[in-house]
Scaffold this motif. Structure first.
Motif, PDB file in Angstrom:
ATOM      1  N   LEU A 346       0.879  -1.166   0.000  1.00 37.10           N
ATOM      2  CA  LEU A 346       0.000   0.000   0.000  1.00 37.10           C
ATOM      3  C   LEU A 346       0.911   1.209   0.000  1.00 37.10           C
ATOM      4  CD1 LEU A 346      -2.675   1.551   0.340  1.00 37.10           C
ATOM      5  CD2 LEU A 346      -2.465   1.198   2.808  1.00 37.10           C
ATOM      6  N   ASP A 347       0.815   2.034  -1.055  1.00 39.23           N
ATOM      7  CA  ASP A 347       1.717   3.168  -1.210  1.00 39.23           C
ATOM      8  C   ASP A 347       0.903   4.428  -1.489  1.00 39.23           C
ATOM      9  OD1 ASP A 347       3.685   5.003  -1.796  1.00 39.23           O
ATOM     10  OD2 ASP A 347       4.809   3.675  -3.125  1.00 39.23           O
ATOM     11  N   VAL A 348       0.896   5.354  -0.537  1.00 36.79           N
ATOM     12  CA  VAL A 348       0.219   6.649  -0.725  1.00 36.79           C
ATOM     13  C   VAL A 348       1.226   7.785  -0.556  1.00 36.79           C
ATOM     14  CG1 VAL A 348      -2.009   5.754   0.020  1.00 36.79           C
ATOM     15  CG2 VAL A 348      -0.461   6.758   1.711  1.00 36.79           C
ATOM     16  N   SER A 349       2.495   7.515  -0.776  1.00 39.02           N
ATOM     17  CA  SER A 349       3.546   8.488  -0.495  1.00 39.02           C
ATOM     18  C   SER A 349       3.478   9.698  -1.421  1.00 39.02           C
ATOM     19  CB  SER A 349       4.911   7.804  -0.607  1.00 39.02           C
ATOM     20  OG  SER A 349       5.098   7.271  -1.903  1.00 39.02           O
ATOM     21  N   LEU A 370       4.295  -1.035   3.606  1.00 42.12           N
ATOM     22  CA  LEU A 370       3.455   0.113   3.930  1.00 42.12           C
ATOM     23  C   LEU A 370       4.291   1.365   3.719  1.00 42.12           C
ATOM     24  CD1 LEU A 370       0.814   1.324   4.997  1.00 42.12           C
ATOM     25  CD2 LEU A 370       1.719   1.065   7.321  1.00 42.12           C
ATOM     26  N   VAL A 371       3.897   2.185   2.727  1.00 39.12           N
ATOM     27  CA  VAL A 371       4.670   3.365   2.352  1.00 39.12           C
ATOM     28  C   VAL A 371       3.779   4.594   2.487  1.00 39.12           C
ATOM     29  CG1 VAL A 371       6.121   4.435   0.600  1.00 39.12           C
ATOM     30  CG2 VAL A 371       5.957   1.940   0.713  1.00 39.12           C
ATOM     31  N   LEU A 372       4.033   5.407   3.519  1.00 35.58           N
ATOM     32  CA  LEU A 372       3.252   6.616   3.793  1.00 35.58           C
ATOM     33  C   LEU A 372       4.120   7.867   3.732  1.00 35.58           C
ATOM     34  CD1 LEU A 372       1.255   5.302   6.909  1.00 35.58           C
ATOM     35  CD2 LEU A 372       0.662   5.073   4.504  1.00 35.58           C
ATOM     36  N   SER A 373       5.306   7.776   3.193  1.00 43.53           N
ATOM     37  CA  SER A 373       6.277   8.860   3.256  1.00 43.53           C
ATOM     38  C   SER A 373       5.847  10.083   2.464  1.00 43.53           C
ATOM     39  CB  SER A 373       7.628   8.344   2.736  1.00 43.53           C
ATOM     40  OG  SER A 373       7.459   7.650   1.517  1.00 43.53           O
ATOM     41  N   GLY A 374       6.426  11.253   2.854  1.00 41.70           N
ATOM     42  CA  GLY A 374       6.220  12.490   2.113  1.00 41.70           C
ATOM     43  C   GLY A 374       4.821  13.037   2.194  1.00 41.70           C
ATOM     44  N   ASN A 375       4.172  12.930   3.358  1.00 40.78           N
ATOM     45  CA  ASN A 375       2.843  13.501   3.577  1.00 40.78           C
ATOM     46  C   ASN A 375       2.875  14.402   4.807  1.00 40.78           C
ATOM     47  OD1 ASN A 375       0.668  12.330   1.640  1.00 40.78           O
ATOM     48  ND2 ASN A 375       1.932  10.550   2.146  1.00 40.78           N
ATOM     49  N   ASN A 376       1.727  14.658   5.383  1.00 41.63           N
ATOM     50  CA  ASN A 376       1.651  15.511   6.573  1.00 41.63           C
ATOM     51  C   ASN A 376       1.029  14.763   7.745  1.00 41.63           C
ATOM     52  OD1 ASN A 376       2.658  17.843   5.177  1.00 41.63           O
ATOM     53  ND2 ASN A 376       0.625  18.095   4.250  1.00 41.63           N
ATOM     54  N   PHE A 377       1.256  13.469   7.831  1.00 41.60           N
ATOM     55  CA  PHE A 377       0.706  12.698   8.941  1.00 41.60           C
ATOM     56  C   PHE A 377       1.345  13.150  10.255  1.00 41.60           C
ATOM     57  CE2 PHE A 377       0.167   9.601   5.392  1.00 41.60           C
ATOM     58  CZ  PHE A 377      -1.222   9.545   5.430  1.00 41.60           C
ATOM     59  N   LYS A 884       9.625   2.681  -4.521  1.00 42.22           N
ATOM     60  CA  LYS A 884       8.962   3.894  -4.984  1.00 42.22           C
ATOM     61  C   LYS A 884       9.598   5.180  -4.467  1.00 42.22           C
ATOM     62  CE  LYS A 884       5.589   1.705  -7.047  1.00 42.22           C
ATOM     63  NZ  LYS A 884       5.839   0.366  -6.646  1.00 42.22           N
ATOM     64  N   VAL A 885      10.462   5.057  -3.450  1.00 44.63           N
ATOM     65  CA  VAL A 885      10.945   6.288  -2.816  1.00 44.63           C
ATOM     66  C   VAL A 885      12.230   6.740  -3.465  1.00 44.63           C
ATOM     67  CG1 VAL A 885      11.664   7.288  -0.639  1.00 44.63           C
ATOM     68  CG2 VAL A 885       9.844   5.605  -0.692  1.00 44.63           C
TER      69      VAL A 885
END
Length: 885
Positions: A346-349, A370-377, A884-885
């Protein structure tokens, strides 16, 4: 007169019959002559084809000679009724040359497959004479020029593949008129120019034009429709919804703009959707939630705005979901985090998503990345993330997470890559990160961690970790160049040695020492008292005999799910409506049953791993007649044992209990991980001693759990009076067929013995043959049987039930070791392109591991750590995860 007339009639009839017979003979001669001439035409065409071959590394063309009828030549199949050439299959033979125009004389040809060779030159116009042809497969060659327009006469075409060539020009408009087409592929060519508006754009080429509305009129028989990696422009027409049989829709890597039409949600059979790397904008349509069969959804690298629709939570088959590099805002819906089917990534970065992570993230127990990088969490990393026990990559960098790294993450021992950099995390770096034996990369840079850097595991490898930007850290290996923690400790020590502090501390230490001595004596006495009743276990004894009897229906035969040498297992429900459990009731009349109970309690008390059977409690009580009663209560495994799946006892079970290749591979990995934990992760190494299919239990998601530790032993346990007789007793532990040969010669239980049993199990998983199968005669075992078949004949000895699985495409390519070349050819179709060749390569590798593990000499067996690593590599080669990063 009458006699004369009769004779005349007779003479006339004889003359007429003779004339008819002469006509039939003449016709037969003409037909025979015509058939003979047609066969000669086929022969001439084949010889002309052969004459254009200039490279033949496998010497295939040597069989094309007068010693054999041409219908018996390699790659040639003829029609039985008329002897005409019907199929020409020369795929993957590395032939080099040009395609002779005489190929058009094979007018009865239905299949022409030249896949994966080195043909060059132009495709001859004479192909248009093949009016019966259904399959044309020229992919992975060096053909140039245009697609011949005469192919418009081939109105019975079902499959058309010109991918991976050097074709130029434009896509001809006649393709849109062939309504029989079900599969289209034009990958990796050099198509260019504008495309007429009325033409149906096909393939995965780099050609220009606008996607037409006429797509709505195309055949609903089409199941593969690929446009990826082209220069297509314009919008997706709403009429695409008419292609109701589509299972694959590929539009990635183009210049498509506008919003994705809601009508796309009508493609109920769609399994793979690739819209990534375009210029789509607007909101992600909520109608995507109607794609109940979708398992791969790629929307990355676009300009989507708004929020992630919660309707995607209805896509219960989704394996991989990618949204990275868009302009999405808001939070990730809880419904998406509740998709337990997500197992690849799951990638939403690199969006603008915000908010905290909900506890529902813990439901992603099968997720690999699990890729959540580069957001404002923001907020803390939820402790429920520790339930995602399948995670291999966790990337949360570039957010605003706060607080400590939760202790619950210590259960994620399969992690290979952790990136928590560029957040606001604080506290000490947990020691358990250094205990992750699989971890290859750890990035904690640019946070606010403090205290001493651990010195174990990955922290000793400075090339694998990044800690810069944490000014309050100290210590660690010298190569990290962090300040020493010694000064801080010395300063604290001076304060402790001051009289005002030292005297009270000294008094306190004396009191603590006295209390410790008293407590130690008390515990020793208490332990001696308990040794006669249960010398054993510190597991909680939380249930009585009556409670266990009630939950199993009085140990009803209806609830009996299995039995073994030391007892029976029943299904039960705790507290009426509580969780379903499995209750193992010991048969204490069986010699060794009590010892088995004690051993199993010892092992289960000291172990905890996601691939080991979880114990709930142990019971040591008396039954209603006053007899001794002992039982173990386990978490119930809804899918029974691996034995049930490999060797079903009824035809109904044979039809319902079938395992795909990837499921078998996952089970093999699970068991290997369990053994790796038992052998290497505890203070004391544990030998299971009875690895076999009936002791591998499968939960609702077919995750394997190793159970039945009644024969297990701790390697440090060796009493001083360990006699030869006791050695022999221990050495015979296990089940016939799985016991390593050294046990039969007096050898002690060892981790290498477990590896032998695992090797036999691994071979059994993929061959579906027991080690005691009648097929192994004359002293030959399953290991020798497989070793003789490796590597060229391995496909003949494995279980054939997963060879025809639709998870691997029929026209897949051979496995390539060059990853960049693979990715360039494959795009997003790894399984489709590389299925059978890669499948066979993976099977050979798995069988080699099984043969190595079951070697007769213990020193020649593959270490379990290497087994785990190799099996993971095989799995990753099937479904590679892009970085992906």
């Amino acid at each position: 007169m009458n006699h004369f007339c009769a004779n005349s009639k007779s003479l006339l009839l004889q003359t007429l019959n003779g004339f008819l017979l002469l006509c039939m003979i003449s016709s037969l001669h003409l037909v025979t002559t015509a058939t003979s001439e047609e066969n000669e035409t086929d022969l001439s065409a084949l010889l002309d084809f052969k004459s254009k071959i200039v490279g033949d590394p496998f010497n295939i063309m040597s069989s094309w000679n007068n010693s054999f009828h041409h219908c018996n030549w390699t790659g040639i199949t003829c029609n039985i009724s008329n002897g005409r050439v019907m199929n020409m299959n020369l795929a993957k033979l590395r032939l080099k040359g040009t395609l002779s125009p005489s190929i058009g004389n094979l007018t009865f040809l239905t299949t022409l497959n030249l896949l994966n060779n080195s043909f060059h030159g132009e495709i001859p116009q004479e192909l248009g004479r093949l009016h019966y042809v259904q399959t044309l497969e020229f992919a992975f060659n060096d053909f140039g020029g245009n697609i011949p327009n005469n192919l418009s006469h081939c109105t019975q075409l079902l499959s058309l593949g010109f991918g991976a060539n050097n074709l130029t020009g434009t896509i001809p408009n006649w393709i849109g008129n062939i309504s029989s087409l079900t599969r289209l592929s034009f990958a990796l060519n050099n198509f260019h120019g504008s495309i007429p508006h009325e033409v149906l754009r096909l393939g995965t080429n780099r050609f220009g034009g606008v996607l037409p509305d006429s797509i709505a009129n195309f055949s609903t028989q089409l199941y593969t429709f690929a446009f990826g990696s082209n220069e297509i422009r314009g919008n997706i027409p709403a009429g695409i919804s008419n292609l109701v049989n589509l299972t694959l829709l590929s539009l990635e890597g183009n210049h498509l703009i506008g919003s994705v039409p809601d009508a796309i949600g009508k493609l109920q059979n769609l399994q793979e959707l690739y819209l990534n790397v375009n210029n789509f904008s607007g909101r992600i349509p909520s109608s995507l939630g109607n794609l109940s069969s979708i398992n791969k959804l790629f929307l990355e690298e676009n300009n989507f705005e708004g929020s992630i629709p919660s309707s995607l939570g209805k896509c219960k088959e989704l394996l991989v979901f990618s949204l990275y590099r868009n302009k999405l805002r808001g939070t990730i819906p809880k419904e998406v985090f509740s998709l337990s089917s997500l197992s690849i990534y799951l990638d939403v970065s690199y969006n603008a998503l915000s908010g905290t992570l909900p506890v529902e993230v813990g439901k992603l127990q099968n997720l690999g990345e699990l890729v959540l990088s580069g957001n404002n969490f923001s907020g803390v990393i939820p402790s429920s993330l520790g339930s995602c026990i399948s995670l291999e990559k966790l990337r949360l960098q570039g957010n605003s997470f706060q607080g400590n790294i939760p202790q619950s993450l210590k259960d994620l021992r399969g992690l290979l890559d952790i990136d928590l950099s560029r957040n606001n995390l604080s506290g000490k770096i947990p020691e358990f990160l250094g205990e992750f034996t699989q971890l290859k990369r750890l990035n904690l840079a640019n946070n606010s961690f403090e205290g001493e850097i651990p010195m174990n595991g990955i922290f000793k490898n400075v090339t694998s970790i990044s800690l810069y930007g944490n000014s309050k850290l100290c210590g660690g290996v010298p190569q990290l160049n962090f300040p020493s923690c010694t000064v801080r400790k010395t300063s604290s020590l001076r304060k402790l040695l001051s009289p005002k502090v030292a005297i009270p501390i000294g008094i306190a230490l004396v009191l603590v020492l006295l209390m410790s001595c008293f407590l130690t004596i008390f515990l020793i006495v208490k332990r001696e008292k308990k040794r006669t009743s249960l010398s054993t276990t510190s597991l909680e004894l939380g249930f009585s005999y009556s409670e266990i009897a009630n939950c199993t229906g009085g140990f009803s035969q209806d609830n009996l799910v299995g039995s073994g040498s030391f007892g029976s297992v029943y299904k039960g429900t705790l507290s009426g409506d509580g969780p379903i459990v499995a209750v193992k009731v010991l048969n204490l009349q069986q010699r060794g049953a009590s010892r088995s109970f004690i051993d199993e309690c010892h092992v289960l008390r000291n172990t905890r791993h996601r691939n080991l059977l979880k114990i709930i409690t142990a019971i040591s009580s008396v039954d209603q007649q006053g007899n001794e009663f002992k039982a173990l209560v386990f978490e119930f495994m809804s899918n029974g044992s691996l034995e049930d799946w490999l060797h079903p006892i009824s035809n109904l079970q044979s039809q319902t209990k079938t395992l795909k290749f990837i499921q078998r591979l996952n089970i093999a990995i699970d068991v290997a991980c369990a053994l790796e934990y038992l052998h290497h992760s505890g203070e004391t190494r544990i030998v299971h001693c009875d690895i076999k299919p009936s002791n591998v239990l499968l939960d609702n998601d077919l995750v394997a759990h190793v159970g039945d530790f009644g024969l297990a032993t701790f390697l440090f346990e060796e009493p001083s009076n360990f006699s030869k007789q006791s050695i022999m007793s221990a050495s015979l532990r296990g089940s016939i067929g799985y016991v390593p040969p050294e046990y039969g010669m007096g050898g002690k239980p060892s981790t290498l013995g477990d590896i032998y049993s695992y090797g036999i199990l691994l071979l059994e998983i993929f061959t579906r043959k027991r080690p005691t199968d009648e097929a192994f005669e004359g002293g030959m075992g399953i290991r020798q049987f497989i070793a003789m078949a490796l590597p060229n004949n391995v496909m003949d000895v494995i279980d054939p039930s997963f060879i025809c699985e639709d998870e691997f495409d029929d026209e897949s390519e051979e496995f390539e070791e060059n990853e960049e070349e693979e990715r360039a050819i494959r795009g997003n179709y790894e399984i489709e392109v590389h299925g059978k060749g890669l499948l066979e390569a993976c099977i050979v590798s798995v069988m080699e591991i099984g043969v190595s593990c079951s070697a007769t000499a213990p020193s020649e067996r593959m270490p379990i750590t290497a087994v785990v690593k190799k099996l993971h590599a095989i799995k990753n080669s099937l479904i590679k995860k892009k970085d992906k990063v």
